[in-house]
Write an enzyme that holds these catalytic residues in place. Structure first.
Site, PDB file in Angstrom:
ATOM      1  N   LYS A 281     -10.807  10.793  -2.736  1.00 41.68           N
ATOM      2  CA  LYS A 281      -9.441  11.274  -2.915  1.00 41.68           C
ATOM      3  C   LYS A 281      -9.394  12.733  -3.359  1.00 41.68           C
ATOM      4  O   LYS A 281      -8.449  13.448  -3.056  1.00 41.68           O
ATOM      5  CB  LYS A 281      -8.697  10.392  -3.923  1.00 41.68           C
TER       6      LYS A 281
ATOM      7  N   SER B 212     -10.859   1.197  -6.108  1.00 43.31           N
ATOM      8  CA  SER B 212     -10.522   1.874  -7.360  1.00 43.31           C
ATOM      9  C   SER B 212     -11.700   2.015  -8.307  1.00 43.31           C
ATOM     10  O   SER B 212     -11.577   1.801  -9.517  1.00 43.31           O
ATOM     11  CB  SER B 212      -9.366   1.155  -8.069  1.00 43.31           C
ATOM     12  N   SER B 213     -12.850   2.402  -7.784  1.00 40.78           N
ATOM     13  CA  SER B 213     -14.002   2.633  -8.649  1.00 40.78           C
ATOM     14  C   SER B 213     -13.726   3.760  -9.632  1.00 40.78           C
ATOM     15  O   SER B 213     -14.116   3.680 -10.807  1.00 40.78           O
ATOM     16  CB  SER B 213     -15.240   2.954  -7.804  1.00 40.78           C
TER      17      SER B 213
ATOM     18  N   GLU C 216       0.825  -1.217   0.000  1.00 39.14           N
ATOM     19  CA  GLU C 216       0.000   0.000   0.000  1.00 39.14           C
ATOM     20  C   GLU C 216       0.851   1.255   0.000  1.00 39.14           C
ATOM     21  O   GLU C 216       1.822   1.368   0.747  1.00 39.14           O
ATOM     22  CB  GLU C 216      -0.907  -0.008   1.232  1.00 39.14           C
TER      23      GLU C 216
ATOM     24  N   ASP D 159      -3.636   1.037  -9.746  1.00 36.51           N
ATOM     25  CA  ASP D 159      -5.067   0.818  -9.955  1.00 36.51           C
ATOM     26  C   ASP D 159      -5.377   0.568 -11.425  1.00 36.51           C
ATOM     27  O   ASP D 159      -6.099  -0.368 -11.786  1.00 36.51           O
ATOM     28  CB  ASP D 159      -5.866   2.024  -9.460  1.00 36.51           C
TER      29      ASP D 159
ATOM     30  N   GLY E 279     -11.943   2.128  -1.595  1.00 41.23           N
ATOM     31  CA  GLY E 279     -10.578   1.655  -1.747  1.00 41.23           C
ATOM     32  C   GLY E 279     -10.440   0.536  -2.750  1.00 41.23           C
ATOM     33  O   GLY E 279      -9.453  -0.186  -2.745  1.00 41.23           O
TER      34      GLY E 279
END
Length: 511
Positions: free
Chosen positions: A252, A159-160, A58, A204, A157
């Site tokens: 984000k 990554s849409s 991460e 991602d 979290g």
């Protein structure tokens, strides 16, 4: 089939695992029916790009180090029909929460994107703009009719947003009858997401486009981009990963100045400081990976028998150097960073913070560096275990525990060194371990979102029920069974991006 191109599927069964096919067939049918209801004709194709969970590694991709995500079967679909009658983009969403929009192609500028507002179509615009910049069509692009359907939880979290940008870029490419290699699409998507104010490292988009079914993907970014499928150990019982959503949304764009973008800045400034302390400035390393590579150009190393041994030696040495040279463990002010680097505060701002604004009094260079190098070490060890396992039951138990321990250590470092956890993530990962997970950690940027837990397959059903009782039903007693199924689920590694084409569209104005 050319393995370098996004594959084309004529059947939903080509894309999804067998146990998911019936469910996805119904979803695709509903998407096509809805498209016809909105626009009056059927789509020509569907661009599909999945979300991902990062098994381990991460916040190290933008520091140049490899990561190990897997694609999940939750994905973003963009159904598309085209027209040569105009150059307008019309986009709708199957979720009524998101209003339909239309926008015009703007010539040289392609499309305007206001990243100061939180607008769902900005992600589509980003992929559209990035792809057209690279295609250089020489003429105006076709008009597009689009309908988006997403099953990746937003802000979780997984990554849409990256899945949406990737699907948009692929949709734009296919609509304009072009073919690019998957590696090129990844680079376009990475650059495109910066149009919405997100300074990501590339994990991602790579996982979304390039993943293979039944494998995690070891992604290297430096010294060159490389992906390696990593088959998970064939243990008895089999490995399963369970994703659970804290339901704390981490946006984000909104939180970037104090969370995501700040961590990028802290790692970049830290790399610059460490390179100066190690007298590597002539080589101008920009990331912690480049600092490590530059350091070992002129420093002796022992002989290695495997690539893993080299990684372990080098990363261990870098942790020693961080402890020796990044001395202010409680943080650096802007003034202190400028003094250490021999720059003015304005030069610090212009070099590291002008494009992506950040807000903080103290920059935690030391703890971020410790996380980056130690987390990279955990990724290497995780891959090494996967590639060198034995298949007896005794060894299976040992391997499962070793992988779980690495995931737990990752969570502790995310909490203590990178400060990207939150109370809900701590509660949920603790609950998961008590319920039988051998390892549980946040996945994605953190500050909310999802956890991923390693659970032996024969315990998954009981595990999920326990976590529902101990976390979700206590916090969300009003949730229906269907809602609970959407916030905690097991997933196998999924395939990456696909283009679904069943038959030609019956568009009365299609080009």
């Amino acid at each position: 089939m050319n393995q370098n191109l996004v594959p084309i599927a004529n059947s939903v069964a080509d894309i999804y695992a067998q146990n998911k096919v019936d469910q996805e067939v119904q979803r695709y049918r509903a998407l096509i029916t809805r498209f016809k209801s909105v626009y009056g004709f059927e789509p020509e194709f569907v661009a599909r790009s999945p979300g991902r969970v990062n098994l381990i590694g991460e916040h190290i991709d933008y520091a140049g180090f490899p990561v190990l995500p897997m694609a999940v079967d939750r994905d973003c679909l963009v159904a598309v029909a085209t027209t040569t009658a105009d150059h307008r983009i019309r986009i709708a969403n199957t979720n009524a929460k998101y209003p339909s929009r239309e926008f015009e192609y703007e010539g040289e500028n392609i499309i305007s994107i206001d990243d100061t507002i939180h607008e769902w179509t900005n992600y589509f615009k980003a992929g559209y703009k990035g792809m057209l910049e690279n295609l250089k069509l020489g003429t105006a692009p076709v008009g597009m009719f689009c309908l988006m359907d997403g099953s990746v939880p937003s802000g979780a979290g997984m990554s849409s947003s990256s899945a949406f940008v990737c699907a948009s870029a692929i949709a734009t490419m296919v609509a304009n009858k072009k073919e690019l290699a998957k590696t090129d699409i990844v680079q376009i998507a990475i650059a495109s997401e910066r149009y919405v104010g997100v300074n990501g490292g590339g994990m991602d988009q790579t996982a979304s486009v390039m993943s293979n079914a039944d494998s995690a993907t070891f992604i290297e970014f430096q010294p060159k981009f490389r992906t390696v499928p990593v088959q998970l150990p064939n243990t008895q019982p089999a490995i399963s990963f369970v994703v659970a959503n804290t339901l704390v949304t981490a946006d984000k764009v909104v939180s970037g100045p104090v969370c995501y973008n700040l961590r990028v800045v802290e790692t970049r400034v830290g790399a610059k400081l460490l390179s100066k302390k190690l007298n590597l400035e002539e080589l101008n390393p920009q990331t912690y990976k480049e600092v490590m590579d530059a350091y070992f150009i002129n420093h002796e190393e022992p002989s290695y028998t495997t690539e893993t041994e080299q990684w372990i030696y080098r990363l261990t040495k870098m942790l020693e150097l961080v402890n020796e040279h990044i001395t202010k463990h409680k943080g650096y002010s802007r003034h202190e960073m400028a003094a250490e680097l021999g720059l003015t505060e304005e030069e610090i701002h212009q070099t590291f913070m002008s494009k992506f604004p950040v807000r903080t009094e103290l920059f935690q260079l030391y703890s971020r560096a410790v996380h980056v190098y130690s987390e990279s070490l955990r990724v290497v060890r995780f891959r090494d275990i996967c590639e060198n396992y034995n298949t007896t039951r005794t060894d299976s138990e040992c391997i499962l525990q070793q992988l779980g321990d690495l995931m737990n250590e990752s969570q502790y470092s995310c909490r203590d060194n990178f400060d990207c956890s939150c109370p809900e993530l701590e509660e949920l990962t603790t609950t998961c371990r008590k319920a039988g997970a051998l390892g549980s950690r946040l996945t994605g940027a953190g500050w909310g979102g999802c956890t991923v837990s390693l659970v032996p397959e024969d315990r998954v059903e009981a595990f999920i029920e326990t976590v529902k009782n101990e976390y979700f039903r206590k916090r969300f007693p009003h949730f229906t069974p269907d809602q609970l199924e959407n916030v905690i689920f097991s997933s196998r590694p999924s395939s990456g991006a696909y283009i679904f084409k069943k038959h030609a569209a019956a568009s009365p104005i299609g080009g």
